[in-house]
Design a protein around this motif. Structure first.
Motif, PDB file in Angstrom:
ATOM      1  N   ALA B   9      64.423 109.014  80.642  1.00 22.01           N
ATOM      2  CA  ALA B   9      64.770 110.295  80.030  1.00 22.01           C
ATOM      3  C   ALA B   9      63.512 111.056  79.635  1.00 22.01           C
ATOM      4  CB  ALA B   9      65.663 110.065  78.816  1.00 22.01           C
ATOM      5  N   SER B  10      62.474 110.320  79.272  1.00 26.33           N
ATOM      6  CA  SER B  10      61.194 110.925  78.954  1.00 26.33           C
ATOM      7  C   SER B  10      60.091 109.916  79.205  1.00 26.33           C
ATOM      8  CB  SER B  10      61.156 111.400  77.501  1.00 26.33           C
ATOM      9  OG  SER B  10      61.273 110.304  76.618  1.00 26.33           O
ATOM     10  N   LEU B  11      58.899 110.436  79.392  1.00 27.06           N
ATOM     11  CA  LEU B  11      57.748 109.564  79.570  1.00 27.06           C
ATOM     12  C   LEU B  11      56.502 110.288  79.079  1.00 27.06           C
ATOM     13  CD1 LEU B  11      55.775 110.328  82.278  1.00 27.06           C
ATOM     14  CD2 LEU B  11      57.938 109.853  83.407  1.00 27.06           C
ATOM     15  N   SER B  12      55.565 109.493  78.613  1.00 26.55           N
ATOM     16  CA  SER B  12      54.273 110.017  78.182  1.00 26.55           C
ATOM     17  C   SER B  12      53.217 109.551  79.171  1.00 26.55           C
ATOM     18  CB  SER B  12      53.931 109.522  76.771  1.00 26.55           C
ATOM     19  OG  SER B  12      54.857 110.023  75.833  1.00 26.55           O
ATOM     20  N   ALA B  13      52.390 110.465  79.602  1.00 24.28           N
ATOM     21  CA  ALA B  13      51.386 110.135  80.601  1.00 24.28           C
ATOM     22  C   ALA B  13      50.116 110.947  80.355  1.00 24.28           C
ATOM     23  CB  ALA B  13      51.925 110.402  82.001  1.00 24.28           C
ATOM     24  N   SER B  14      49.060 110.521  80.992  1.00 21.14           N
ATOM     25  CA  SER B  14      47.766 111.183  80.851  1.00 21.14           C
ATOM     26  C   SER B  14      47.426 111.939  82.130  1.00 21.14           C
ATOM     27  CB  SER B  14      46.676 110.149  80.562  1.00 21.14           C
ATOM     28  OG  SER B  14      46.966 109.442  79.380  1.00 21.14           O
ATOM     29  N   VAL B  15      46.562 112.927  81.977  1.00 13.51           N
ATOM     30  CA  VAL B  15      46.080 113.653  83.154  1.00 13.51           C
ATOM     31  C   VAL B  15      45.450 112.647  84.127  1.00 13.51           C
ATOM     32  CG1 VAL B  15      44.414 115.368  83.965  1.00 13.51           C
ATOM     33  CG2 VAL B  15      45.742 115.800  81.883  1.00 13.51           C
ATOM     34  N   GLY B  16      45.830 112.779  85.387  1.00 10.07           N
ATOM     35  CA  GLY B  16      45.331 111.870  86.410  1.00 10.07           C
ATOM     36  C   GLY B  16      46.257 110.715  86.726  1.00 10.07           C
ATOM     37  N   ASP B  17      47.242 110.477  85.873  1.00  9.34           N
ATOM     38  CA  ASP B  17      48.185 109.370  86.109  1.00  9.34           C
ATOM     39  C   ASP B  17      49.100 109.668  87.291  1.00  9.34           C
ATOM     40  OD1 ASP B  17      48.963 108.268  82.671  1.00  9.34           O
ATOM     41  OD2 ASP B  17      47.205 107.962  83.965  1.00  9.34           O
ATOM     42  N   ARG B  18      49.571 108.611  87.893  1.00  7.42           N
ATOM     43  CA  ARG B  18      50.617 108.706  88.913  1.00  7.42           C
ATOM     44  C   ARG B  18      51.949 108.520  88.194  1.00  7.42           C
ATOM     45  NH1 ARG B  18      50.878 107.866  94.509  1.00  7.42           N
ATOM     46  NH2 ARG B  18      52.867 107.046  95.288  1.00  7.42           N
ATOM     47  N   VAL B  19      52.886 109.444  88.432  1.00  7.31           N
ATOM     48  CA  VAL B  19      54.159 109.439  87.712  1.00  7.31           C
ATOM     49  C   VAL B  19      55.302 109.431  88.719  1.00  7.31           C
ATOM     50  CG1 VAL B  19      55.681 110.895  86.308  1.00  7.31           C
ATOM     51  CG2 VAL B  19      53.281 110.601  85.646  1.00  7.31           C
ATOM     52  N   THR B  20      56.287 108.598  88.471  1.00  6.92           N
ATOM     53  CA  THR B  20      57.470 108.546  89.337  1.00  6.92           C
ATOM     54  C   THR B  20      58.726 108.666  88.498  1.00  6.92           C
ATOM     55  OG1 THR B  20      56.360 107.196  91.002  1.00  6.92           O
ATOM     56  CG2 THR B  20      58.769 107.184  91.010  1.00  6.92           C
ATOM     57  N   ILE B  21      59.600 109.561  88.910  1.00  4.94           N
ATOM     58  CA  ILE B  21      60.892 109.790  88.252  1.00  4.94           C
ATOM     59  C   ILE B  21      61.983 109.415  89.252  1.00  4.94           C
ATOM     60  CG2 ILE B  21      62.421 111.548  87.283  1.00  4.94           C
ATOM     61  CD1 ILE B  21      59.802 113.134  86.593  1.00  4.94           C
ATOM     62  N   THR B  22      63.003 108.746  88.752  1.00  6.65           N
ATOM     63  CA  THR B  22      64.092 108.288  89.602  1.00  6.65           C
ATOM     64  C   THR B  22      65.362 109.071  89.337  1.00  6.65           C
ATOM     65  OG1 THR B  22      63.175 106.060  89.740  1.00  6.65           O
ATOM     66  CG2 THR B  22      65.526 106.290  90.178  1.00  6.65           C
ATOM     67  N   CYS B  23      66.099 109.343  90.395  1.00  5.46           N
ATOM     68  CA  CYS B  23      67.383 110.042  90.322  1.00  5.46           C
ATOM     69  C   CYS B  23      68.394 109.246  91.142  1.00  5.46           C
ATOM     70  CB  CYS B  23      67.220 111.447  90.881  1.00  5.46           C
ATOM     71  SG  CYS B  23      68.738 112.425  90.999  1.00  5.46           S
ATOM     72  N   ARG B  24      69.581 109.088  90.601  1.00  2.00           N
ATOM     73  CA  ARG B  24      70.624 108.331  91.298  1.00  2.00           C
ATOM     74  C   ARG B  24      71.916 109.120  91.319  1.00  2.00           C
ATOM     75  NH1 ARG B  24      70.923 102.160  90.033  1.00  2.00           N
ATOM     76  NH2 ARG B  24      69.248 102.250  91.579  1.00  2.00           N
ATOM     77  N   ALA B  25      72.585 109.130  92.462  1.00  2.00           N
ATOM     78  CA  ALA B  25      73.872 109.802  92.615  1.00  2.00           C
ATOM     79  C   ALA B  25      75.001 108.787  92.552  1.00  2.00           C
ATOM     80  CB  ALA B  25      73.914 110.556  93.937  1.00  2.00           C
ATOM     81  N   SER B  26      76.166 109.242  92.090  1.00  4.89           N
ATOM     82  CA  SER B  26      77.316 108.347  91.934  1.00  4.89           C
ATOM     83  C   SER B  26      77.976 108.004  93.267  1.00  4.89           C
ATOM     84  CB  SER B  26      78.342 108.967  90.987  1.00  4.89           C
ATOM     85  OG  SER B  26      78.804 110.206  91.502  1.00  4.89           O
ATOM     86  N   GLN B  27      77.603 108.721  94.325  1.00  3.75           N
ATOM     87  CA  GLN B  27      78.058 108.409  95.661  1.00  3.75           C
ATOM     88  C   GLN B  27      76.981 108.880  96.631  1.00  3.75           C
ATOM     89  OE1 GLN B  27      81.523 111.358  95.514  1.00  3.75           O
ATOM     90  NE2 GLN B  27      80.766 111.675  97.596  1.00  3.75           N
ATOM     91  N   SER B  28      77.093 108.492  97.870  1.00  6.86           N
ATOM     92  CA  SER B  28      76.070 108.890  98.838  1.00  6.86           C
ATOM     93  C   SER B  28      76.050 110.405  99.018  1.00  6.86           C
ATOM     94  CB  SER B  28      76.334 108.235 100.192  1.00  6.86           C
ATOM     95  OG  SER B  28      75.387 108.701 101.140  1.00  6.86           O
ATOM     96  N   ILE B  29      74.844 110.958  98.968  1.00  3.41           N
ATOM     97  CA  ILE B  29      74.670 112.393  99.191  1.00  3.41           C
ATOM     98  C   ILE B  29      73.689 112.627 100.341  1.00  3.41           C
ATOM     99  CG2 ILE B  29      75.298 113.108  96.835  1.00  3.41           C
ATOM    100  CD1 ILE B  29      72.253 113.341  96.237  1.00  3.41           C
ATOM    101  N   ASP B  30      73.545 111.617 101.213  1.00  2.00           N
ATOM    102  CA  ASP B  30      72.584 111.704 102.312  1.00  2.00           C
ATOM    103  C   ASP B  30      71.225 112.107 101.734  1.00  2.00           C
ATOM    104  OD1 ASP B  30      75.120 112.971 104.554  1.00  2.00           O
ATOM    105  OD2 ASP B  30      74.521 110.914 104.106  1.00  2.00           O
ATOM    106  N   ASN B  31      70.660 113.206 102.210  1.00  2.00           N
ATOM    107  CA  ASN B  31      69.394 113.683 101.637  1.00  2.00           C
ATOM    108  C   ASN B  31      69.562 115.068 101.024  1.00  2.00           C
ATOM    109  OD1 ASN B  31      69.733 114.857 104.160  1.00  2.00           O
ATOM    110  ND2 ASN B  31      67.547 115.015 104.548  1.00  2.00           N
ATOM    111  N   TYR B  32      70.776 115.358 100.517  1.00  2.00           N
ATOM    112  CA  TYR B  32      71.053 116.655  99.906  1.00  2.00           C
ATOM    113  C   TYR B  32      70.635 116.642  98.432  1.00  2.00           C
ATOM    114  CZ  TYR B  32      73.707 117.956 104.065  1.00  2.00           C
ATOM    115  OH  TYR B  32      74.077 118.254 105.344  1.00  2.00           O
ATOM    116  N   LEU B  33      69.327 116.601  98.213  1.00  2.00           N
ATOM    117  CA  LEU B  33      68.808 116.426  96.868  1.00  2.00           C
ATOM    118  C   LEU B  33      67.637 117.374  96.645  1.00  2.00           C
ATOM    119  CD1 LEU B  33      66.703 114.827  94.782  1.00  2.00           C
ATOM    120  CD2 LEU B  33      69.145 114.718  94.285  1.00  2.00           C
ATOM    121  N   ASN B  34      67.713 118.123  95.530  1.00  2.00           N
ATOM    122  CA  ASN B  34      66.655 119.041  95.144  1.00  2.00           C
ATOM    123  C   ASN B  34      66.010 118.572  93.852  1.00  2.00           C
ATOM    124  OD1 ASN B  34      67.574 120.765  97.266  1.00  2.00           O
ATOM    125  ND2 ASN B  34      69.047 121.707  95.855  1.00  2.00           N
ATOM    126  N   TRP B  35      64.746 118.938  93.678  1.00  2.00           N
ATOM    127  CA  TRP B  35      64.028 118.711  92.422  1.00  2.00           C
ATOM    128  C   TRP B  35      63.521 120.038  91.877  1.00  2.00           C
ATOM    129  CZ3 TRP B  35      63.892 114.185  89.877  1.00  2.00           C
ATOM    130  CH2 TRP B  35      64.125 112.993  90.579  1.00  2.00           C
TER     131      TRP B  35
END
Lengths: 125, 107
Positions: B9-35
């Motif tokens: 839901a939240s994360l704290s990071a520093s400049v230069g860090d590598r950050v990954t956020i995960t999103c999950r759908a309740s059913q298959s949506i193929d690749n119909y996903l926007n950020w």
């Protein structure tokens, strides 16, 4: 440049209606669908509806069915969303956005690439 | 409706860090996903569509991956202007639901 300018903030009493406008410029407005999204204070994004301005066809989020009307005026490149029977939970910033589309492998992918200026709607007695 | 979840839901990071956020759908949506990225008091801005296609003008440090139900947004080297809230959205069918958001703030 591409822009969507929305009407100003509105304060309404519970049970009243509000009509928000979204005027497009910088592109042929009839060629792109317009989507509506709202954001309650401190909350996330909620997708509300989409309209094809050239045909007037619409689709709505189920929870809004019966309370929302969307119209378009192609002569002024303006889309309108009217929400009736307002309740306190409708207090939010309402955004319109242009729907762009990407075609790949026989599929269309939709996303919102130009967003409106936002309209704050406050419902309070 | 298709339900979207995000973690964390939240994360704290520093400049230069590598950050990954995960999103999950309740059913298959193929690749119909926007950020989308949203900064306080501003409208959202599209970063990625079709799960991995970078919107024009978005820096290449942003990347998206995934298909089906599981997706990720990665920022390879966090910059000061990247501190914001990130939302995923499925465009598979209406209503085109959003995830609850992930706020990235400064450590």
């Amino acid at each position: 440049q591409l822009q969507l300018v929305q009407s100003g903030a509105a304060v309404k009493k519970p049970g009243a209606s509000v009509k928000v406008s979204c005027k497009a410029s910088g592109y042929t407005s009839s060629s792109s669908h317009i989507e509506w999204v709202r954001q309650a204070p401190g909350q996330g994004l909620e997708w509300l509806a989409v309209i094809n301005p050239s045909t007037g066809s619409t689709r709505f989020a189920p929870e809004l069915q019966g309370r929302v009307t969307m119209t378009s005026d192609t002569s002024t490149s303006t889309v309108y969303m009217e929400l009736s029977s307002l309740r306190s939970e409708d207090t939010a910033v309402y955004y319109c956005a242009r729907r762009d589309e990407y075609y790949s492998n026989y599929n269309y992918y939709y996303y919102m690439d130009v967003w409106g200026t936002g309209t704050t709607v406050t419902v309070s007695s | 409706d298709i339900q979207m979840t995000q973690s964390p839901a939240s994360l704290s990071a520093s400049v230069g860090d590598r950050v990954t956020i995960t999103c999950r759908a309740s059913q298959s949506i193929d690749n119909y996903l926007n950020w989308y990225q949203q900064k306080p008091g501003r409208a959202p801005k599209v970063l990625i569509y079709a799960a991995s296609t970078l919107q024009s003008g978005v820096p290449s440090r942003f990347s998206g991956a995934g298909s089906g139900t599981d997706f990720t947004l990665t920022i390879s080297s966090l910059q000061p202007e990247d501190f914001a809230t990130y939302f995923c959205q499925q465009s598979y069918r209406t209503p085109r639901t959003f995830g609850p958001g992930t706020t990235v703030d400064i450590k």
